[in-house]
Design an enzyme around this catalytic site. Structure first.
Site, PDB file in Angstrom:
ATOM      1  N   GLU A 115       3.464 -11.592  -5.132  1.00 59.18           N
ATOM      2  CA  GLU A 115       2.205 -10.849  -5.263  1.00 59.18           C
ATOM      3  C   GLU A 115       1.057 -11.853  -5.265  1.00 59.18           C
ATOM      4  OE1 GLU A 115       0.128  -7.584  -8.276  1.00 59.18           O
ATOM      5  OE2 GLU A 115       1.869  -8.746  -8.919  1.00 59.18           O
ATOM      6  N   ALA A 126      -5.724  -9.943 -12.778  1.00 56.41           N
ATOM      7  CA  ALA A 126      -5.300 -11.027 -13.654  1.00 56.41           C
ATOM      8  C   ALA A 126      -4.862 -12.268 -12.887  1.00 56.41           C
ATOM      9  CB  ALA A 126      -4.151 -10.547 -14.544  1.00 56.41           C
ATOM     10  N   HIS A 183      -4.362  -5.426  -4.418  1.00 55.91           N
ATOM     11  CA  HIS A 183      -5.428  -6.353  -4.814  1.00 55.91           C
ATOM     12  C   HIS A 183      -6.395  -6.503  -3.643  1.00 55.91           C
ATOM     13  CE1 HIS A 183      -3.915  -7.632  -8.730  1.00 55.91           C
ATOM     14  NE2 HIS A 183      -2.709  -7.474  -8.213  1.00 55.91           N
ATOM     15  N   HIS A 204       0.899  -1.129  -7.139  1.00 53.63           N
ATOM     16  CA  HIS A 204       0.303  -0.399  -8.267  1.00 53.63           C
ATOM     17  C   HIS A 204      -0.966   0.390  -7.875  1.00 53.63           C
ATOM     18  CE1 HIS A 204      -2.039  -4.094  -8.509  1.00 53.63           C
ATOM     19  NE2 HIS A 204      -1.084  -4.752  -9.135  1.00 53.63           N
ATOM     20  N   ASN A 207      -4.815   0.689  -9.253  1.00 54.74           N
ATOM     21  CA  ASN A 207      -5.175  -0.550  -9.931  1.00 54.74           C
ATOM     22  C   ASN A 207      -5.452  -1.646  -8.909  1.00 54.74           C
ATOM     23  OD1 ASN A 207      -4.671  -0.217 -13.059  1.00 54.74           O
ATOM     24  ND2 ASN A 207      -3.016   0.876 -12.020  1.00 54.74           N
ATOM     25  N   ALA A 208      -6.545  -2.399  -9.121  1.00 49.71           N
ATOM     26  CA  ALA A 208      -6.923  -3.530  -8.268  1.00 49.71           C
ATOM     27  C   ALA A 208      -7.143  -3.115  -6.820  1.00 49.71           C
ATOM     28  CB  ALA A 208      -5.882  -4.645  -8.360  1.00 49.71           C
ATOM     29  N   ASP A 241       2.728   3.397 -17.855  1.00 53.23           N
ATOM     30  CA  ASP A 241       2.901   2.882 -19.213  1.00 53.23           C
ATOM     31  C   ASP A 241       1.932   3.492 -20.204  1.00 53.23           C
ATOM     32  OD1 ASP A 241       0.580   1.733 -18.290  1.00 53.23           O
ATOM     33  OD2 ASP A 241       1.047  -0.298 -18.966  1.00 53.23           O
ATOM     34  N   ASP A 266       5.716  -3.612 -13.789  1.00 53.52           N
ATOM     35  CA  ASP A 266       4.754  -4.724 -13.742  1.00 53.52           C
ATOM     36  C   ASP A 266       4.809  -5.483 -15.064  1.00 53.52           C
ATOM     37  OD1 ASP A 266       2.904  -6.378 -12.542  1.00 53.52           O
ATOM     38  OD2 ASP A 266       1.169  -5.166 -13.087  1.00 53.52           O
ATOM     39  N   LEU A 321      -6.901  -5.991 -17.512  1.00 55.30           N
ATOM     40  CA  LEU A 321      -5.483  -5.741 -17.734  1.00 55.30           C
ATOM     41  C   LEU A 321      -4.645  -6.773 -16.991  1.00 55.30           C
ATOM     42  CD1 LEU A 321      -5.323  -1.845 -17.423  1.00 55.30           C
ATOM     43  CD2 LEU A 321      -5.169  -3.200 -19.503  1.00 55.30           C
TER      44      LEU A 321
END
EC number: 3.5.1.25
Length: 529
Positions: A115, A126, A183, A204, A207-208, A241, A266, A321
């Protein structure tokens, strides 16, 4: 219905009976429990103190530790994931994690998930900015120079808007490597072009990446796009989650494209450990309750609130996160509750769909005849009772190792439940909610840790405020214990609690009120400690 196994594979009992005239040599009664294909996690960064993105001298032993520990969460195969790192880390780590079948040593390794580092700076999340890269003119050679040999690689996450990315996508897919989009600040057209070049996965979802917009939905729009190759199924990862994705977003994605949803953890190296500072590749993360953030600078040691740098209450952390600390079985249960889908759909999202993504649906993620006998035994609330690989039981809730704490240094989880507070602004536990309380408590804490629930009584009676006996019954049913404390007792001080119970402070967790959609939030004022 019976499941027949021989030689590590699932058999057709009719052929066995009529052609070989054989009956079973050994029978096992599952007691009416659910039998499901073993879970497959295609994005896991580490766990139990092991960081896959750290170039240690013995990477294999760390992978082996995680492979053993995730068995108790129903995972029978996984893709160790490396986050953005400098080339020397890839060159040292990637050759040390080969594809490996599951067995007595633990879950099988299906190949690495790389990744980054070819991702967007704006949506790096992150990932450390200093190690991000873009493709040069000879893009694929640039990728090989960064990663080294790709023999052990199964998935690569990249941003499709980067120059020369489509050349790289085509080269990777011709080598049998799955390309995932993530991302990224790509618009829908760029994402669709990437799919035409061979991309099949989204890292994901939500997210991103650019948020959904009605005039340009971005990568999210791939779920319902009509400009994709005929017969192509786009898969997408979801971190269920309770922190990364709102339940409403989970429902939207599942209802829009249920057959492509792949549950991923993740998970970061802090999985199975406690609050405080941990690593994730080249940087530190800070865990507070059920949430992990990129760590900031610790507070001034000479300041008025001098505390250890690992103290989640006072360090100057960020709000970015950085992965999850929820194991796969917790994600499955949360996904089931959040979406209201069928049990079958929830289980397929953690087994069949990731197998289909990797082209392994003939042998993994299914209980069809001829498939590998990798399966999990679950109770009606989807808690793992036993995990089998190749027909051999490798983890069982009756084994002593199963009941042992996940981390010897953190044997006890202490919950201070705001839901049993006597004050009117906190939600009480109602009798009809008790059936789910025990399950929720096991999800709040490490499932293999001891659980101590502290309730507060204005008079100091054992049993606490009236809702507490109900809570006590639920907790005792999970093997934990309850303690009631006087509301204004000196024991309400965190340091005194730690000393009294001989428990490390980073195992003291705030429990959210029952029924809240996002567990892990701190609803009780911190000054109560």
């Amino acid at each position: 219905e019976d499941l027949w196994v021989r030689g590590g594979r699932i058999l057709d009992p009719e052929k066995l009976f009529f052609e070989e005239r054989r009956v079973a040599d050994e029978r096992r009664d599952c007691g009416g429990r659910i039998l499901a294909p073993g879970f497959i996690d295609v994005q896991i960064n580490g766990g139990f103190g092991v960081d896959f993105s750290q170039a240690t001298e013995d990477v294999g032993s760390g992978v082996a530790l995680v492979a053993r520990r995730i068995l108790s969460h129903g995972v029978t195969s996984f893709c160790p994931t490396l986050v953005t790192s400098p080339p020397e880390v890839y060159h040292k780590v990637v050759p040390q994690i080969p594809v490996k079948s599951g067995g007595p040593h633990g879950a099988g390794v299906l190949g690495l998930h790389l990744e980054g580092p070819f991702i967007s700076r704006e949506k790096r999340g992150a990932h450390p900015e200093a190690h991000l890269r873009s493709f040069e003119a000879n893009a694929f050679q640039d990728l090989l120079a960064t990663y080294g040999p790709l023999d052990n690689v199964r998935i690569v996450t990249l941003a499709p808007e980067l120059g020369h990315s489509h050349e790289v996508i085509r080269e990777l897919t011709t080598r049998g490597i799955c390309v995932s989009l993530g991302h990224s600040v790509a618009d829908l057209r760029a994402a669709e072009d990437a799919v035409w070049s061979g991309a099949t996965f989204i890292t994901h979802l939500f997210n991103a990446m650019l948020p959904f917009h009605h005039r340009d939905p971005g990568i999210v729009g791939l779920l319902t796009s009509d400009r994709l190759p005929a017969g192509r199924c786009i898969f997408y990862g979801m971190i269920a989650d309770g922190t990364h994705t709102n339940p409403a977003a989970l429902r939207i994605a599942h209802r829009a494209h249920p057959q492509g949803l792949v549950l991923v953890t993740d998970a970061i190296p802090a999985l199975g450990l406690g609050n405080g500072r941990h690593t994730l590749g080249q940087q530190e993360v800070e865990v507070d309750g059920l949430t992990a953030y990129v760590a900031g600078e610790p507070p001034d040691p000479l300041g008025p609130r001098s505390q250890p740098a690992s103290c989640p209450l006072c360090s100057q952390g960020t709000k970015t996160l950085s992965g999850s600390i929820a194991p796969m079985d917790v994600c499955v249960r949360h996904f089931l509750r959040a979406t209201g889908c069928s049990v079958e759909s929830a289980l397929e999202a953690a087994s069949l769909h990731p197998a289909q993504l990797l082209g392994l649906e003939k042998s993994k993620g299914t209980l069809d005849f001829g498939a590998d006998a990798d399966f999990v035994v679950l109770d009606d609330s989807l808690h793992v009772q036993a995990t089998y690989i190749s027909g051999l039981v490798l983890a069982s809730c009756g084994d002593p190792a199963w009941e042992a704490p996940m981390c010897p240094a953190h044997p006890i989880s202490v919950i201070l439940p705001s839901s049993v507070s006597p004050w009117p602004w906190h939600t009480p536990i109602l009798p009809e909610q008790i059936a789910t309380v025990g399950s929720d408590i096991r999800d709040w804490c490490s499932p293999r840790s001891g659980v101590v629930v502290l309730t507060f009584s204005p008079f100091g009676f054992w049993g606490g405020w009236p809702p507490s006996p109900l809570l006590m019954g639920a907790v005792l049913g999970t093997g934990g214990m309850c303690l009631a404390l006087p509301l204004f007792s000196s024991l309400c001080c965190k340091a005194q609690l730690r000393k009294c119970l001989q428990v490390q402070s980073d195992r003291m967790v705030w429990a959210p009120p029952v029924g809240r959609e996002q567990p892990g939030k701190n609803h009780l004022p911190r000054r109560a400690l």
